[in-house]
Write a protein that holds these residues in place. Structure first.
Motif, short mmCIF file in Angstrom:
data_model
loop_
_atom_site.label_atom_id
_atom_site.label_comp_id
_atom_site.label_asym_id
_atom_site.label_seq_id
_atom_site.Cartn_x
_atom_site.Cartn_y
_atom_site.Cartn_z
N LEU A 10 7.33 -6.02 2.82
CA LEU A 10 8.55 -5.53 2.94
C LEU A 10 9.37 -6.45 3.68
CD1 LEU A 10 10.44 -2.22 2.50
CD2 LEU A 10 11.01 -4.13 4.11
N ALA A 11 9.15 -7.09 4.79
CA ALA A 11 9.65 -7.89 5.12
C ALA A 11 9.86 -9.55 4.92
CB ALA A 11 9.04 -8.26 6.65
N ILE A 12 9.42 -9.66 3.98
CA ILE A 12 9.12 -10.88 3.85
C ILE A 12 10.69 -10.87 2.23
CG2 ILE A 12 8.33 -12.19 1.50
CD1 ILE A 12 5.63 -12.02 3.21
N GLN A 13 10.63 -9.66 1.62
CA GLN A 13 11.67 -9.67 0.65
C GLN A 13 12.39 -9.53 1.41
OE1 GLN A 13 9.05 -7.50 -2.53
NE2 GLN A 13 11.02 -7.10 -2.72
N TYR A 15 1.26 -1.42 0.26
CA TYR A 15 -0.08 0.22 0.28
C TYR A 15 1.14 1.27 0.15
CZ TYR A 15 -3.87 3.12 1.70
OH TYR A 15 -5.23 3.71 1.64
N SER A 16 1.59 1.37 -0.59
CA SER A 16 2.65 2.79 -1.08
C SER A 16 2.80 2.60 -2.78
CB SER A 16 3.65 2.69 0.10
OG SER A 16 4.32 1.60 -0.31
N SER A 17 3.35 3.45 -3.02
CA SER A 17 3.91 3.59 -4.80
C SER A 17 5.00 2.07 -5.65
CB SER A 17 4.38 5.34 -4.98
OG SER A 17 4.87 5.38 -6.68
N ALA A 18 3.97 2.11 -6.10
CA ALA A 18 5.42 0.97 -6.82
C ALA A 18 6.62 2.33 -8.28
CB ALA A 18 4.27 0.14 -8.34
N LEU A 19 7.52 0.90 -7.85
CA LEU A 19 8.33 1.94 -8.63
C LEU A 19 8.36 0.62 -10.08
CD1 LEU A 19 10.69 4.24 -8.94
CD2 LEU A 19 12.27 2.08 -8.02
N LEU A 51 1.64 -4.39 -11.67
CA LEU A 51 1.58 -3.91 -10.68
C LEU A 51 2.24 -4.71 -9.62
CD1 LEU A 51 0.77 -1.10 -8.37
CD2 LEU A 51 -1.10 -2.42 -8.11
N ALA A 52 2.32 -5.82 -9.81
CA ALA A 52 2.77 -6.77 -8.02
C ALA A 52 4.45 -6.59 -8.43
CB ALA A 52 2.81 -8.32 -7.97
N GLU A 53 4.98 -6.91 -9.65
CA GLU A 53 6.09 -7.24 -10.29
C GLU A 53 6.63 -5.18 -9.91
OE1 GLU A 53 6.64 -10.37 -14.08
OE2 GLU A 53 6.00 -7.83 -14.26
N ALA A 54 5.77 -4.14 -10.34
CA ALA A 54 6.23 -2.46 -9.62
C ALA A 54 6.96 -3.17 -8.30
CB ALA A 54 5.14 -1.66 -10.43
N GLN A 55 5.76 -2.93 -7.73
CA GLN A 55 5.82 -3.75 -5.78
C GLN A 55 6.81 -3.93 -5.46
OE1 GLN A 55 4.70 -0.89 -4.62
NE2 GLN A 55 2.04 -0.61 -4.76
N ARG A 56 7.24 -5.26 -5.87
CA ARG A 56 8.52 -5.55 -5.47
C ARG A 56 9.87 -4.74 -6.07
NH1 ARG A 56 5.96 -10.81 -7.30
NH2 ARG A 56 4.60 -11.56 -5.51
N ARG A 57 9.42 -4.77 -7.07
CA ARG A 57 10.43 -3.43 -7.83
C ARG A 57 11.63 -2.43 -6.76
NH1 ARG A 57 13.02 -3.62 -12.10
NH2 ARG A 57 11.42 -4.47 -13.55
N LYS A 58 10.07 -1.70 -6.08
CA LYS A 58 10.45 -0.63 -5.33
C LYS A 58 10.96 -0.57 -4.06
CE LYS A 58 7.20 -0.46 -2.22
NZ LYS A 58 5.80 0.89 -2.74
N ILE A 59 10.64 -2.03 -3.32
CA ILE A 59 11.34 -2.93 -1.96
C ILE A 59 12.32 -3.07 -1.91
CG2 ILE A 59 11.16 -4.50 -0.87
CD1 ILE A 59 7.99 -4.64 -1.18
#
Length: 403
Positions: free
Chosen positions: A202-205, A158-162, A169-177
């Motif tokens: 984020l804790a998982i990654q 629940y924050s901006s993706a990159l 969207l899921a890939e962009a969220q993981r990229r942001k993290i």
């Protein structure tokens, strides 16, 4: 025509009750007429009169619109949407309408009237001491995990993706993290503190990199689901209910994604001081924050707005200058890296809103009525307009102790 007959008076007293402010309503009419002369927008009044020229259309359905914005422009405009007093015209998108006004937000009210703001604006009501912070977080994040799952991607971020080309969207969220973890120098063996858990991605990654992860949150709903998701992922990470001011220990990396906006200006020095106290020698702080221009922060920081009233009580978006100055002055922390990606947030919000508005029956089945759904549609579109217009930005920062 209005949707007021649909409003639950007990649940939404501020929406069911229309202010009776004829003088301010008349002033609001004149401000609107003046504004649309210079804006690429069309306004249709309740009697069918059309104002303005080409552009997306704002359809005013009730004269209550003018009474609401006349009584309090910052809050009344959103309340009027919640009540059904206005909507986008046929073929127009809500965020397109709001973006037109966001481009001119600082100058919509004539200077001669801006001097009277202190008499009509309300102060930000909710504080962020320990009890206040707990209540403010619960107001938003403990609504329902199922509600957030209706519009977030499978990572529940629940924050901006990159975004990169071709990303979901899921890939962009993981990229942001990954980006903010890199800024914080997180690798195998790193002792990581996350301030603001979200739903655990984020804790998982971070744990998947081999880091030793402790994550804190004030949301019981988020803690419970984050723990479940972490267990399902099969990685070791601790999640607990804890205020950032009460954390003890030493950490090689501290990461906080879009939590500082909920801290409140009064507590920004304490927030950075806590980071400094917890950061081990040579450690790094990876911070992601929504930002606004510094002059707008100074002009609006004490005024209660619609977002405070209905979405994020007690919060305040910092400026890049405020982050740099307070981090240095309160904690001796220096920004050594920064990445700006405001347009990515506009895209993220657009995708969230598309999912949210596509599932009204599901959301209604969770117990959220039509006023709530209009409120959240407005919130998502309002935020998207802020990023599309450049009024809002989002940045990731790497901070270290000054030499």
């Amino acid at each position: 025509m209005t949707a007021l007959h649909l409003v639950d008076v007990d649940r939404w007293p501020g929406i069911a009750r229309v202010p009776n402010s004829p003088v301010r309503a008349a002033v609001a009419r004149q401000i609107l007429r003046r504004a649309v002369r210079d804006l690429p927008v069309t306004v249709r009044l309740p009697d069918g009169t059309r104002l303005g020229g080409d552009g997306p259309e704002l359809e005013i359905r009730s004269d209550a619109f003018f009474h609401r914005i006349g009584a309090d422009l910052k809050i009344g405009f959103g309340e009027a949407y919640m009540a059904g007093d206005w909507r986008p015209g046929s073929g127009s998108d809500l965020a397109d309408v709001l973006t037109v006004f966001a481009h001119r937000l600082p100058t919509l009210v004539p200077p001669v009237l801006q001097r009277f703001r202190r008499w009509v604006e309300r102060p930000i009501a909710q504080g962020n001491d320990r009890a206040g912070a707990q209540a403010n977080v619960a107001h938003h994040y403990d609504l329902s995990n199922d509600l957030f799952a209706t519009f977030l991607d499978p990572t529940l971020t629940y924050s901006s993706a990159l975004f990169a080309d071709g990303d979901t969207l899921a890939e962009a969220q993981r990229r942001k993290i990954d980006s903010v973890l890199d800024l914080a120098g997180v690798r195998s063996g790193t002792r990581v503190l996350e301030i603001g858990t979200g739903w655990g991605e984020l804790a998982i990654q971070a744990a998947s990199r081999g880091a030793v992860v402790r994550s804190i949150t004030l949301s019981a709903e988020q803690r419970d689901l984050a723990r479940k998701r972490i267990a399902q992922a099969g990685v070791p990470a601790e999640v607990e209910l804890c205020d950032y001011r009460d954390v003890r220990g030493q950490y090689d990396a501290i990461v906080s994604v879009e939590m500082i906006e909920a801290v409140g200006e009064r507590y920004w020095p304490a927030y950075f001081a806590a980071v400094d106290r917890l950061l081990a020698p040579g450690g790094r702080f990876g911070l992601q924050s929504i930002t606004m221009p510094h002059d707008r922060l100074l002009a609006t920081r004490h005024a209660q707005g619609w977002i405070h009233q209905y979405i994020f009580p007690g919060g305040l978006i910092p400026s890049v200058e405020a982050i740099g100055t307070i981090a240095a002055g309160s904690a001796g922390l220096e920004i050594v890296g920064r990445r700006d990606f405001g347009p990515d947030y506009a895209r993220t919000l657009r995708l969230w809103r598309e999912q949210f508005t596509a599932r009204p029956d599901v959301i209604a089945g969770l117990g959220f009525d039509a006023v709530f759904r209009r409120m959240w549609e407005f919130y998502l579109a309002y935020s998207e307009a802020g990023f599309r217009s450049g009024y809002l930005g989002v940045s990731q920062f790497a901070l270290v102790r000054q030499c």
